[in-house]
Write an enzyme that holds these catalytic residues in place. Structure first.
Site, mmCIF file in Angstrom:
data_model
loop_
_atom_site.group_PDB
_atom_site.id
_atom_site.type_symbol
_atom_site.label_atom_id
_atom_site.label_comp_id
_atom_site.label_asym_id
_atom_site.label_seq_id
_atom_site.Cartn_x
_atom_site.Cartn_y
_atom_site.Cartn_z
ATOM 1 N N GLU A 176 -14.164 10.242 -4.272
ATOM 2 C CA GLU A 176 -15.183 9.626 -3.427
ATOM 3 C C GLU A 176 -15.249 10.342 -2.075
ATOM 4 O O GLU A 176 -16.318 10.516 -1.502
ATOM 5 C CB GLU A 176 -14.856 8.141 -3.221
ATOM 6 C CG GLU A 176 -14.944 7.275 -4.467
ATOM 7 C CD GLU A 176 -13.720 7.340 -5.386
ATOM 8 O OE1 GLU A 176 -12.791 8.147 -5.132
ATOM 9 O OE2 GLU A 176 -13.693 6.582 -6.360
ATOM 10 N N ASP A 186 -0.280 5.120 0.785
ATOM 11 C CA ASP A 186 -0.580 6.171 1.772
ATOM 12 C C ASP A 186 -0.681 5.581 3.176
ATOM 13 O O ASP A 186 -1.467 4.670 3.427
ATOM 14 C CB ASP A 186 -1.881 6.876 1.399
ATOM 15 C CG ASP A 186 -1.739 7.579 0.061
ATOM 16 O OD1 ASP A 186 -0.832 8.423 -0.046
ATOM 17 O OD2 ASP A 186 -2.505 7.272 -0.864
ATOM 18 N N ASP A 195 0.880 -1.172 0.000
ATOM 19 C CA ASP A 195 0.000 0.000 0.000
ATOM 20 C C ASP A 195 0.923 1.229 0.000
ATOM 21 O O ASP A 195 2.110 1.118 0.315
ATOM 22 C CB ASP A 195 -0.865 -0.038 1.269
ATOM 23 C CG ASP A 195 -1.594 1.262 1.498
ATOM 24 O OD1 ASP A 195 -2.232 1.765 0.550
ATOM 25 O OD2 ASP A 195 -1.534 1.790 2.638
HETATM 26 C C1 XBP Z 1 -5.344 6.130 0.147
HETATM 27 C C2 XBP Z 1 -6.506 6.947 0.011
HETATM 28 C C3 XBP Z 1 -6.499 7.964 -1.013
HETATM 29 C C4 XBP Z 1 -5.725 9.214 -0.687
HETATM 30 C C5 XBP Z 1 -6.063 10.275 -1.687
HETATM 31 O O1 XBP Z 1 -5.741 4.886 0.699
HETATM 32 O O2 XBP Z 1 -7.487 6.768 0.701
HETATM 33 O O3 XBP Z 1 -7.820 8.333 -1.214
HETATM 34 O O4 XBP Z 1 -6.081 9.698 0.587
HETATM 35 O O5 XBP Z 1 -5.744 9.879 -2.960
HETATM 36 P P1 XBP Z 1 -4.771 3.618 0.658
HETATM 37 P P2 XBP Z 1 -6.449 10.473 -4.275
HETATM 38 O O6 XBP Z 1 -3.606 3.978 1.488
HETATM 39 O O7 XBP Z 1 -5.556 2.524 1.319
HETATM 40 O O8 XBP Z 1 -4.491 3.309 -0.770
HETATM 41 O O9 XBP Z 1 -6.901 11.858 -3.968
HETATM 42 O O10 XBP Z 1 -5.381 10.430 -5.327
HETATM 43 O O11 XBP Z 1 -7.594 9.561 -4.585
HETATM 44 MG MG MG Z 2 -3.026 3.164 3.388
#
Ligand code: XBP
Ligand code: MG
Length: 268
Positions: free
Chosen positions: A67, A23, A21
């Site tokens: 979203e 973020d 993953d």
């Molecule tokens: C990451 C997210 C993303 C980022 C924003 O989740 O939830 O929505 O916060 O990204 P994960 P975008 O770590 O589970 O992948 O604005 O590019 O969608």
């Molecule tokens: Mg994450």
């Protein structure tokens, strides 16, 4: 003795790939990266929204930036507070947010979490295949990798499964299923690295063993089914704390510990 393997019997498959993953796992991008960029986009478009650190934590319930904005408009505001043309503006607003986010990353403001670079380097040396499965936009993954590990690091990842490549984002398993299919590997041959409840729901839906490193936004999440829950991957001179699970006598996450955790829990 009956030697036939049933669904419920544990059987270890050889570990071939690490799927990360982004973020919260590779880097603490949410609070000081994504959140800041959303607010910059809101200012640019003059819509008068501001997401505080606390509010953003609640908004993380929904993955995906487009979203998340829709969720905020529908669940946190009165209809009267939502600009009439907002829904149709969301893709444009999100593109502006991505621009602000990638600009922020290009300043080097957001580093990788402890142990991430070391583990990725060791995994490459030992011949493990690497992939990414994330909800964020591909441009954001490229920006993070480029400004932390260097532009060449993009090619270290055989698959970068990101953003709208699958219609159903995490907690749906689709993004991990997609990465597995692209690598032509079974779930039992891979291990995933996640930081959140939505992340582990997604990995478990794809039948993947999962190593969790928590962060400030996810420390109270439910990580049932994880192979181990750590506060960080750690470094030789910076020990991790084990929140739950068994790290034997290890003090940081290396490939030997990843292998051990995979062997303990792999199912096919
Ligand atoms: C990451 C997210 C993303 C980022 C924003 O989740 O939830 O929505 O916060 O990204 P994960 P975008 O770590 O589970 O992948 O604005 O590019 O969608
Ligand atoms: Mg994450």
């Amino acid at each position: 003795m009956n030697t036939r393997t049933t669904d419920t019997q544990l059987k270890t498959a050889e570990l071939k790939a690490f799927i990360f993953d982004v973020d919260g796992t590779l880097s603490n991008t949410e609070r000081d990266g994504h959140r800041v960029a959303f607010n910059q986009a809101f200012d640019e478009y003059g819509i008068g929204w501001h997401w505080s650190v606390e509010t953003y934590g609640e908004l993380l319930e929904v993955t995906g930036g487009k979203e998340r904005m829709k969720f905020y408009a529908e669940k946190f505001l009165d209809k009267s507070e939502v600009p009439e043309d907002l829904m149709e503006k969301i893709p444009e607003l999100h593109a502006a947010k991505t621009r602000h986010y990638t600009e922020l990353l290009s300043t080097g403001a957001i580093p990788l979490r402890p142990g991430v670079e070391r583990l990725i380097n060791e995994a490459r040396q030992r011949g493990f295949r690497l992939a990414i499965a994330t909800t964020t936009t591909p441009e954001n993954v490229t920006a993070l990798l480029t400004h932390t590990l260097g532009p060449e690091s993009i090619d270290w990842f055989e698959v970068i499964a990101a953003g709208d490549i699958v219609p159903a984002k995490k907690p749906a398993p689709d993004i991990y299923d997609y990465a597995l299919k692209e690598m032509n590997l079974s779930a039992a041959e891979c291990i995933a690295f996640e930081d959140s409840a939505n992340g582990i729901k997604s990995t478990k839906g794809a039948n993947l063993n999962t190593i969790i490193t928590i962060n400030d936004y996810t420390s109270d999440h439910d990580f049932t089914g994880a192979s181990i829950v750590l506060d960080q991957m750690g470094e030789p001179d910076q020990s991790f704390s084990v929140i739950s699970g068994d790290a034997d006598d290890a003090s940081y996450l290396d490939c030997d510990l990843v292998l051990k955790l995979h062997q303990q829990t792999a199912t096919i």
